[in-house]
Design an enzyme around this catalytic site. Structure first.
Site: not given
Ligand SMILES: O=C(CO)[C@H](O)[C@H](O)COP(=O)(O)O
Length: 218
Positions: A28, A30-31, A81, A94-97, A103
């Site tokens: 998940t 923008s990348t 990812d 991870k988990g900014g989104g 994930e």
């Protein structure tokens, strides 16, 4: 600085790791958004994708990629990812989104985790720039915050945000990250924690880092 072009560049590179007929795990962010755009170009070669979030499911469907239910498979060859931070040992934050739980579940059943990042995400020590996200069942918010303070961390509940599972995110600042695996296992053991965004137990297997000079592989 705007890293859009580097996100796109690393997403294009990741396509080289796929083969015909593959079912791929998709992260998940923008990348990954750029990755999904690239997957569309080869959608006829891909059997399907296991998605880590509602937003990625939406983008995958819009780009004509078949969605596979994770409970109908036992394993996955490749999960791709991005990350908020990655170190030399391929450990990640991870988990900014806010999609860290999905994930972590998909990466756990995947043989190979390919982490695709632009150069701004590479750090010497994870947790040095980015707060550590924790997905928490709402009823346990206060208790988890107290436990995090005991560890020396500063917890901040993410405002106006709920995960795909109706939970909240606590972003933790200034946590001692000298032993990421120990910290991951400990935080995951706090009652009410769904998962923490430290990926030290399940690390990346391959990290692709894009910069103006090309792609570096860890
Ligand atoms: O862990 C994530 C989402 O939960 C993302 O991989 C991470 O936040 C990086 O996102 P982006 O590609 O937008 O920089």
């Amino acid at each position: 600085m705007n890293f859009k072009h580097l996100k796109k560049k690393v997403a294009i590179e990741a396509i080289n790791y796929l083969h015909s007929g593959i079912t791929i795990g998709v992260g998940t962010g923008s990348t990954v958004f750029y990755l999904i755009k690239e997957l569309k170009k080869i959608s006829h070669l891909i059997y399907g994708a296991v998605s880590s979030s509602k937003s990625s499911t939406y983008f995958l469907k819009n780009n004509k990629i078949n969605i596979i239910n994770i409970n109908q498979i036992n394993s996955l060859q490749i999960y791709i990812d991005s990350a908020d931070e990655v170190d030399d040992k391929k450990r990640m934050i991870k988990g900014g989104g806010g999609a860290l739980t999905g994930e972590k579940i998909i990466s756990s059943i995947s043989d190979i985790f390919i982490c695709i990042v632009d150069k701004s995400k590479k750090v010497s020590k994870i947790g040095s720039k980015f707060p550590i996200p924790i997905e928490v069942i709402p009823m346990s918010t206060s208790y988890v915050c107290q436990e995090i303070k005991k560890l020396g961390g500063i917890p901040k509940v993410r405002k106006n945000f709920f995960t795909d599972y109706g939970n909240i995110i606590i972003d933790v600042y200034h946590l001692n990250m000298s032993n990421p695996l120990k910290t991951e296992l400990y935080i995951n053991s706090i009652v009410g924690v769904v998962t923490v965004g430290i990926f030290a137990k399940k690390k990346a297997d391959i990290v692709l880092i894009s910069s103006e000079n090309g792609i570096k592989i860890l």
